[in-house]
Write an enzyme that holds these catalytic residues in place. Structure first.
Site, PDB file in Angstrom:
ATOM      1  N   GLU A  20       0.844  -1.201   0.000  1.00  0.00           N
ATOM      2  CA  GLU A  20       0.000   0.000   0.000  1.00  0.00           C
ATOM      3  C   GLU A  20       0.873   1.242   0.000  1.00  0.00           C
ATOM      4  O   GLU A  20       1.907   1.302   0.670  1.00  0.00           O
ATOM      5  CB  GLU A  20      -0.905  -0.012   1.226  1.00  0.00           C
ATOM      6  CG  GLU A  20      -1.826  -1.229   1.298  1.00  0.00           C
ATOM      7  CD  GLU A  20      -2.663  -1.227   2.568  1.00  0.00           C
ATOM      8  OE1 GLU A  20      -2.838  -0.140   3.151  1.00  0.00           O
ATOM      9  OE2 GLU A  20      -3.133  -2.303   2.970  1.00  0.00           O
ATOM     10  N   SER A  21       0.401   2.237  -0.754  1.00  0.00           N
ATOM     11  CA  SER A  21       1.205   3.459  -0.921  1.00  0.00           C
ATOM     12  C   SER A  21       1.380   4.191   0.401  1.00  0.00           C
ATOM     13  O   SER A  21       2.442   4.772   0.662  1.00  0.00           O
ATOM     14  CB  SER A  21       0.550   4.376  -1.950  1.00  0.00           C
ATOM     15  OG  SER A  21      -0.778   4.715  -1.531  1.00  0.00           O
TER      16      SER A  21
END
Length: 1460
Positions: free
Chosen positions: A658-659
């Protein structure tokens, strides 16, 4: 290629092959000859020949001119050669070599001339201008130019170039060659090697061999290099490392071309860089751009870098080693075409380079560590290449790599701690795990290498101390041991080479440990103290690695912590929260978690799942974010490029997908990097943005789904104005772009499972970690850690070796297995691994085949030919003899094997002998009884002598003649040979020593051995095969008895089990048999042997003999005589030790039984006589018992009457003991109470003696009866020393004397006339007894109130005997005797004042009653005793005094006063 791995102790000053040093004149002739040779060849050439023939001197070529000039001079130097500059007579030859106008034949002859001069030992360190001479020779030869006329002559010239260059390096003066010239020599030689790929096989071999010799010459000089002389040079030439992620390349080799300017392209010119097919392409990557580097190197040297112009040493070695390492990178840039041979590509150059590197390591040895640049090169570039080529598909390359690493381990392991761990884990262990797809050949080579490592004396100790006990390293030793154990298991029979190799490794490990036993005092392992409070375990440091008493406890402590950590890691990988709680419980994390401790746990602990760590660090939880920042601060990013730092950071966990999580992670990274390198970026944001951009670039460049890749310009443009509004340097961004393009940043790092592929990023991280790791510990030959290591590998090792042994057929493999078994046994015993030893015993017992035997002959035949079974049998009993102290449950299996050998008759005849004497020495045990004939040993009496004489045949021969009706068949030669082999094997086992030396066994082991024998004997006694099972039970009992006798000092440890076993045998036997015979006589034997040594156990031992009293009547009757003989021996030897009543009761009971036994009574009476004669062994504790026994012998009708008489004498003679004991009570003044008690006991014993004799007085045998009465009289009258109270005398008269007289009188009246005559004597003797006893006791009984009654009863008895008639006739003898006895009694009573006249007061007086009864017996006695005058005087006196007629005083019977 023996020079690849051979050791060479010589330095670079190698002696030339020629040892002849010519004189001046001879030297001139030699040089003249060489000049002539060159000129002769030149004449053959058209060009040189024409010019030489002309008369015009001006037209003569300068080369020819120089030779002519030299010829004119040489003979004038005959006595001045030592002062002549060698350049003068070498220069013409060197000019020819350098000339591009000469052809190959001319150049070749010139080279030969130089080579010859070099080998004459003319040039040495004392020669004039020798340094310049050698430099000119090297320059000329490395610049050699010639025209190629034909391929053969070209190869000759190339070969001669190699010869001259090698001769230069081997010359005594070669040490003055500078670094630049040595590099030129190596470069030239390598070019020839390169070009030889298209030439003949001979040139290829010569060129490679020369290269090896040059490397050996150069690096053998390393021990002589003074490090101090090169410090400045090394400092001025910083060597680029691999920290920036790019392999270092900084070589100054002279990539020179050998060209001919006068020959066109069509001509076959010689160009060493040139035209071979495959090798040229392969080397183009490294060599193509370096044509002019020699000129650059010269320019560099002239511009101030003087190190290359110094005498050769470390600088040239660094260059050479770096160049060799660079050759290993060739394959990374080779494109393999459809017609190419990948094996040839993959093997040729790397193998050659690896061989040269191996030679350099062999010669330089441990001296590499003295030179930083060389050591750094080995630690970084070389070892990384070795890691990569270790995974090559070529077994040959892998083998060479392993040889190099083994040499590096031997010399430099203290400087290569993490590198060695990586190689073992990521190369060797990975290859050997079949799941990674390595070929069988690769696995075999890797296993050979691993076994070579295991054979190093301290290898396993070092692996355990440096890796298994380091929390941040993998468990190398544990992985190694488990892999060897697993690899030894054969998948399919028969064994493969891999199985036997793994076996060799295992055996090497355990043998090494076994050999170290006893080398120090800490071999039994250290304690594992629990952590009482939390302490940051990653900060623990050893105070002093130089002293074992400091670092050994530290290593043990760290290993203990690591064990707990590994358990916590396992919990954490499954459930992070529970894992952290577990670690808190063991004080490895604080009770209240703080971010730093958790971060350090993630950072420094091996084995954590990187996915779990990544999820934890990427979490949005506040505590996890704090842990993330603390985790980033644990890294040292100083002086590190951004991409390198990011690679190292991301190697430790998996970056979340996930960013937001990625951003949180990169923020922590950027913050830590900026704090440590603030001069690169303007702020943290710049580091963060660029880090994120690098992640995006990495994804873009290395994701296959991205078709349009980001270009360098795009990357630079995307990162403008990010450094506080300014641009970062273009070169900086460009370097980052190329680094990421060439080497991917791995977002999914390999798990630390011991088999990772070493990526570039991982290697960079490893190098940084190596700077912070603890120093490499080199243990001495002590066994500091063998306890812990053996605990890890013992179980798997036994299983693996057992499986190999089961499947092996070759004797050498079997021998290796046995060696392993014996080493494991030694370790188990030394470190008290009892269960391991028991498992080993069980495994060996299975291989002996003794527990599942078939028919006797068949088994012996098979066993004699079964080498595996024989080896296992010898090993089993060797272990039992050497390490029996530590065998517990395994004794059952050993005993089972022994019993199998016993059933086969293969045991030594004296197996059950004890240390003091032979169990069979007793004549009792040798007597054949009817019951014992069921034993196989007694069925064939003829075999007994043979058994004793052969010693080993034992009972085997007895089994051949079980059928006594038919003769046993004669064995064949094959059977006899098999039997001999079998017996020889059993002899080697020394089974008898197990029991003979049982006294040295530890208590627990001894108890287990006894328990095993008891169980085996118990099973056998209940078996169905009576003959065989009884023999086995007897054998077990023999062994038990032998063990008992050998362990007399700790008999109570064994006694209960052995006694219960013997009791079961005795009580369960209803018929005589060999087993009960062995039990009874064995018990007696134990008592005989142990009583002299164990006074405190006398009662316990004698109590056991009560078992004999419980024998079934038939059994007891069969062995009664032998039992009595043994009891007699026991008593005669140990009578002084027997003191208690219970002990004597047992002995006397056994003797009493024999009184009525025809065979045993004589021995029994002899034993009783030994006890009672002279009172030698009579004691208050056994007195009554002996009396009863003697009375039984006296009453017994078995045997002659004389024995009864002797029995009565024993009884009568015992009165002396009573008198003696009574006198002692009078002397015991201090113990009055005890004396009183003893006096009462003596009086009771006296009464028992009187009563016992009285019983025999009624015997029907006249002689016995009369002797008993006389004996009774002796006892009554011989008790003067005993103060017998009046009441006891009264009791004696009432219960004994009067009863006896009545019984005799009654018996006489009932008997026949013949018997009456014998009774008459008894009656006479009885009357005398009455009179003597009365007079003896008169003084005491006269004081009794019942004296008158007793006196009247005496008179009544005499009256009865006077009136007795037999068939109407009286006994004349009695009528004569009674008055005499009575008169004597009355006179005594008169003299003592007892019998005096008195007046009756209220009744008849004593006086009146006496005479009233006397008148009935003999009326005239009154006047005979008292005259009338005496009577009157007595009456008057009595009236006046009024005194009692019974006066005090002693009434004694004079000894000479007797009656008829």
């Amino acid at each position: 290629m023996k020079y690849l791995n051979g050791q060479n102790e010589e330095n670079c000053l190698v002696k030339p092959t020629c040892t002849f040093k010519p004189s001046g004149g001879a030297l001139a002739c030699i040089v003249n000859s060489e000049i002539g040779g060159v000129l002769a060849v030149m004449r053959r050439n058209v060009r040189w020949g024409v010019q030489y023939a002309t008369d015009d001197e001006q037209m003569e070529h300068s080369l020819i001119k120089s030779f002519k000039e030299l010829r004119k001079k040489i003979f004038s130097w005959q006595h001045e050669w030592h002062s002549v500059d060698p350049v003068v007579y070498l220069q013409p030859f060197l000019d020819v070599i350098k000339s591009d106008e000469t052809g190959a034949p001319i150049t070749g002859v010139a080279l030969s001339s130089v080579y010859k001069i070099l080998n004459l030992e003319i040039l040495d360190l004392e020669t004039v201008n020798v340094d310049n001479t050698l430099h000119l020779i090297v320059d000329a030869v490395t610049s050699c130019r010639f025209e190629v006329t034909d391929p053969a002559s070209e190869e000759v010239v190339l070969t001669k170039i190699l010869q001259v260059l090698l001769a230069c390096m081997k010359n005594r003066a070669s040490i003055i060659l500078n670094n630049h010239h040595v590099c030129s020599i190596i470069n030239t030689c390598f070019r020839i090697v390169h070009q030889a790929g298209s030439k003949s096989e001979l040139l290829q071999r010569i060129s490679r061999h020369t290269m090896h010799e040059l490397i050996r010459c150069i690096f053998s000089h390393l021990p002589n290099v003074d490090n101090k002389g090169h410090i400045l040079a090394q400092a001025s030439r910083p060597y680029p490392t691999m920290e920036d992620g790019v392999p270092a390349e900084n070589q100054t080799f002279e990539d020179k071309q050998y060209v001919n300017g006068n020959i066109s392209a069509e001509s076959d010119s010689n160009k060493l860089e040139g035209a071979s097919d495959v090798p040229e392409d392969m080397l183009a990557v490294k060599m193509g751009d370096k044509t002019n580097e020699i000129e650059q190197g010269k320019a560099t040297a002239s511009n101030g870098d003087s190190s290359m112009m110094d005498p050769y040493g470390v600088p040239c070695m660094v260059e050479i080693l770096h160049f060799l390492c660079s050759l290993l990178n060739v394959m990374e840039n080779i494109e393999i075409g459809p017609r190419s041979n990948p094996i040839a590509y993959d093997e040729d150059v790397p193998l050659f380079a690896l061989g040269l590197i191996n030679s350099a390591i062999e010669l330089g040895g441990a001296y590499f560590k003295n030179h930083t640049k060389l050591l750094t090169l080995i630690q970084e570039e070389l070892f990384y290449n070795l890691m990569q080529f270790g995974l090559s598909k070529s077994p040959l390359i892998l083998s060479t790599v392993c040889s190099i690493v083994l040499n590096l381990y031997h010399y430099l392991r203290t400087k290569l701690k993490l590198q060695l761990e990586a190689f073992i884990s990521s190369v060797l262990l990975r290859i050997l795990q079949s799941k990674y797809g390595a070929s069988y050949q690769q696995q075999e080579v890797a296993m050979e290498a691993l076994v070579d490592f295991c054979r190093q004396p301290t290898f396993v100790s070092e692996m355990f101390a440096n890796y298994d006990s380091d929390i941040s390293c993998s468990n190398v030793f544990e992985g190694l041991a488990n892999l060897l154990s697993k690899s030894a298991f054969p998948v399919n029979s028969p064994l493969s080479a891999m199985n036997t190799l793994a076996l060799d490794g295992l055996v090497a490990l355990v043998q090494g440990m076994a050999d170290r036993i006893g080398h120090d005092s800490s071999a039994s392992g250290e304690g594992n103290p629990e952590l009482e409070e939390y302490y940051p375990f990653w900060t623990l440091k050893c105070e002093n690695y130089g002293e074992p008493h400091h670092w050994v406890p530290f290593i043990h402590r760290m290993k203990h912590i690591k064990r707990k950590l590994m358990i916590g890691v396992d919990h954490f990988n499954r459930e992070p929260n529970k894992g952290l709680e577990f670690l808190q419980g063991f004080h490895l994390l604080p009770d209240t978690l703080d971010p730093k401790s958790v971060a350090c746990f993630f950072r420094y602990t091996a084995g954590i799942d990187k996915d779990v760590v990544g999820d934890f660090l990427g979490s949005h939880d506040e505590f996890c974010i704090q842990v993330l920042h603390e985790f980033a601060r644990t890294f040292n990013f100083q002086r590190m490029n951004l991409d390198t730092a990011l690679r190292i950071f991301l190697e430790t966990f998996r970056l979340p997908g996930e960013s937001q999580k990625i951003m949180r992670v990169l923020e922590a990274f950027a913050e830590s990097y900026y704090e440590q390198s603030p001069n690169i970026f303007a702020n943290i944001d710049a580091a963060l943005v660029l880090s994120y951009a690098m992640i995006l670039l990495n994804t873009d460049l290395h994701n296959a789904q991205v078709k349009k890749k980001m270009r360098e310009e795009d990357f630079i443009r995307n990162n403008r104005n990010i450094n506080g509004g300014n641009d970062l340097p273009r070169e900086f961004l460009s370097e980052l772009y190329h680094s990421i393009r060439d080497n991917e940043i791995r977002m999914v790092p390999e798990q630390a499972a011991g088999a990772t592929v070493m990526s570039q990023s991982h290697w960079i991280g490893l190098l940084h970690k190596a700077r912070e790791t603890a120093p490499f510990i080199v243990p001495d030959c002590g066994s500091h850690f063998d306890y812990d290591m053996f605990a890890i590998m013992s179980g798997p090792s036994i299983a693996a070796i057992s499986v190999v042994f089961d499947n092996a057929e070759e004797e050498d493999v079997l021998r290796s297995c046995i060696d392993g078994f014996l080493s494991i046994a030694k370790l188990s015993a030394s470190y008290n691994f009892g269960e391991v030893l028991n498992d080993l015993v069980v495994s060996l017992c299975k291989f002996t085949t003794l527990t599942h035997q078939s028919f006797v002959e068949e088994f012996i035949l098979d066993f004699g030919d079964d080498i595996k079974a024989k080896m296992a049998t010898v090993a089993l009993f060797t272990i039992a003899n050497r390490y029996g102290d530590h065998i517990h449950s395994g004794w059952r299996n050993i005993v089972e094997c022994i019993l199998s050998l016993q059933k086969l008759g293969l045991l030594p005849a004296r197996l059950a002998s004890d240390a003091a004497d032979d169990l069979d020495s007793s004549p009792v045990l040798d007597q054949a009884t009817p019951a014992a004939t069921t034993s196989p040993a007694s069925q064939v009496p003829a075999m007994t002598p043979a058994r004793k004489s052969s010693g080993l045949m034992g009972r085997f021969s007895l089994l051949l003649s079980l059928d006594t009706e038919e003769p046993a068949p004669q064995p064949t030669e094959e059977q006899l040979a098999a039997r001999r082999r079998t017996l020889h094997t059993i002899q080697d086992c020394h089974i008898d020593s197990i029991f003979a030396e049982s006294k040295f066994l530890q208590a627990e082991s001894l108890a287990q051995l006894v328990h095993a024998l008891v169980l085996a004997g118990g099973r056998s006694s209940k078996g169905n095969n009576y003959l065989e099972d009884e023999d086995t039970a007897v054998f077990c009992l023999e062994l038990l008895i032998a063990i008992t006798l050998n362990n007399r000092d700790r008999i109570m440890l064994l006694w209960q089990n052995i006694y219960e076993h013997i009791a079961n045998v005795v009580q369960s036997s209803v018929m005589p048999c060999a087993l009960v015979e062995k039990a009874v006589f064995g018990l007696l034997r134990i008592c005989q042997r142990l009583l002299p040594y164990k006074e405190n156990l006398t009662d316990e031992l004698l109590k056991s003999l009560q078992l004999v009293l419980k024998l079934d009547a038939r059994v007891a009757d069969a062995y009664c005589e032998q039992i009595t003989q043994e009891v007699m021996h026991l008593v005669k030897a140990n009578a002084m030790q027997i003191r208690s009543h219970m002990g004597w009761r047992t002995i006397i009971s056994l003797l009493s039984i024999t009184a009525r036994h025809p065979e045993a009574s004589e021995v029994g009476f002899e034993t009783l006589s030994f006890i009672m004669s002279d009172g030698s062994y009579l004691l208050p504790t056994n007195y009554v018992l002996c009396l009863n026994a003697a009375r039984q012998f006296a009453e017994s009708r078995v045997g002659h009457v004389d024995r009864s008489v002797r029995s009565l004498d024993l009884m009568a003679g015992s009165i002396a003991c009573l008198v003696r004991w009574f006198q002692k009570t009078k002397e015991a003044v201090d113990e009055e109470e005890a004396a009183i008690k003893m006096s009462q006991d003596i009086l009771e014993m006296w009464m028992r003696l009187i009563q016992g004799l009285k019983k025999v007085c009624s015997d029907s045998r006249e002689e016995v009866r009369n002797h008993a009465i006389v004996s009774l009289q002796r006892c009554l009258t011989g008790s003067d020393g005993i103060r017998i109270p009046n009441d006891l005398w009264v009791q004696c008269f009432d219960q004994v004397i009067f009863t006896l007289l009545d019984e005799i009188l009654e018996t006489a009246q009932q008997n026949s006339p013949k018997e009456y005559r014998s009774m008459e004597v008894s009656m006479i003797v009885s009357l005398k007894l009455l009179s003597k006893a009365f007079l003896q006791s008169l003084q005491e009984i006269s004081q009794s109130t019942s004296f008158s009654q007793l006196w009247l009863r005496v008179l009544s008895c005499m009256d009865k005997y006077m009136k007795m008639r037999f068939r109407g006739k009286r006994s004349e003898k009695i009528h004569e005797l009674v008055p005499e006895l009575l008169k004597n009694t009355l006179l005594i009573m008169k003299s003592s004042g007892i019998l005096v006249p008195s007046d009756p007061v209220g009744g008849d007086s004593f006086w009146q009653l006496t005479w009233l009864h006397v008148k009935n017996i003999a009326p005239s006695l009154e006047s005979e005793v008292f005259s009338s005058e005496e009577l009157e005087k007595l009456k008057e006196k009595h009236v006046k005094t009024g005194c009692s007629p019974l006066l005090d005083g002693n009434v004694l019977v004079p000894p000479n006063e007797t009656t008829a």
